[in-house]
Structures are given as C-alpha cells and as structure tokens.
Enzyme design. Sequence first.
Site, mmCIF file in Angstrom:
data_model
loop_
_atom_site.group_PDB
_atom_site.id
_atom_site.type_symbol
_atom_site.label_atom_id
_atom_site.label_comp_id
_atom_site.label_asym_id
_atom_site.label_seq_id
_atom_site.Cartn_x
_atom_site.Cartn_y
_atom_site.Cartn_z
ATOM 1 N N CYS A 1 9.298 -2.762 0.485
ATOM 2 C CA CYS A 1 8.944 -1.504 1.482
ATOM 3 C C CYS A 1 10.533 -1.616 2.712
ATOM 4 C CB CYS A 1 7.932 -1.789 2.247
ATOM 5 S SG CYS A 1 6.985 -2.001 0.590
ATOM 6 N N ILE B 1 0.917 -1.161 0.182
ATOM 7 C CA ILE B 1 -0.232 0.158 0.309
ATOM 8 C C ILE B 1 1.309 1.045 -0.369
ATOM 9 C CG2 ILE B 1 -1.602 1.024 1.794
ATOM 10 C CD1 ILE B 1 -2.581 -1.157 2.508
#
EC number: 2.3.1.181
Length: 216
Positions: free
Chosen positions: A180, A150
């Site tokens: 990430c 996200i």
Amino acid sequence: MVEWITSDGPVGYEDAVSKMETRAAAIAAGTAEELIWLVEHPPLYTAGTSAKPADLTDPDRFPVFETRRGGQYTYHGPGQRVVYVMLDVGRRGHDVRRFVQQLEEWVIATLDRFNVKGEIREGRVGVWVTRPEKPPLPDGSPREDKIAAIGIRLRKWVSFHGISINVEPELSHFDGIVPCGITGHGVTSLVDLGLPVTMDDLDVALKTTFKDVFGE
C-alpha cells in the site's frame, strides 16, 4: 438477504474478478442477491489504481495483476482470507465514505473477537496493530504492523473487491512490494501475534460481526 459463499482451495485472481463483475452487474440489475465471497488466492500481487511502479520491488517473484480497485500494491496468498464484498451501496445510503468506514469497523470488530485491537491511521489505508514489543521507529514512536487491507470499486453503486485479513500467510511474501505504498511499518497476522486462529475461526467471526455492523 446477503448470500455467503466460501470457496475451497485457491481461486485464480482473474477468475475471481470475472465472477465479481458478473455478480455485481446482476445485483445492479436486480436479478441477484448481494454477496459476500470468502476466498484464498495463490501467491500474487495486485496493483490498484494508485500503484507506483517503484513499489513493486521484486516484479518476477509472483504474478502481478493490474486491477481497478482503489489503492496501491497488495499481496494475496494462502493463509490470507480475502473477502469480496458485493453490496448495493446505493440501497445502503449512497454514502461511499460511510461504506468504507463500515468495512473498517467490520474488520476491527472481527479482530476484537480474538482480543486484537485493530486501529485506523490517518493517511494509512487498512487496519493496524501496535507492536510495543518491537524496537520503536527512529522518531521514538511505536512500531505498527498492518493486519488487514481494504480496497473497493463501485459500479452502478454496487461494490466489489473488498478486504483481506492475514490469518497465517507467509509474511516474507510481502517483501516483494511496498504494501500500500507505506514504508517504516511492517505486516503481521493473527498467528504472528501468537494466536492459534484458523481460517474457519475467522469466517465465523466475520459472519457474526457483519450483522453487528451492517444490521443484517
């Protein structure tokens, strides 16, 4: 009304960003409806605003694009559904944290349609699944794999960028980055979990659960 568009074939990343920015501006101006855009990209890496150069471990493997979304390095490629979310967060309450939570809830509800339990972890962006069948981590805790990422940006209270869910990407393509910025855990997909899910199956689930989470 929220418009939905599904693009056939791979969409170039720079072209996607240009179209998102144009649509987000039109939404902010009140001249266009909100939009959910479903795409696939050719293999590439994107660097969010918090990306660390050391996390790009194989810089020559695929094209790398700097992006102003939140987050660090992410991989996009065939077999991964990228969901670009252009919604009027101002009209929806001016609550960015709640909006991100809704995106997380949307992913989790979508995965639940396939009996996959997605979970949020403090300090780790994205949606995770526990892998008890894999060897545990050195501290004895169960290994967890990331199944969805996200990362959003807001301009004039309109969101763009969004989420990505792994259906059947080539998981080795994630090896060129530290996804990430998180080490010690892996990456998975619906097919990797043993589920014969197609992109069309996922799209149907996304549309159904969107209404459940966002109320329309």
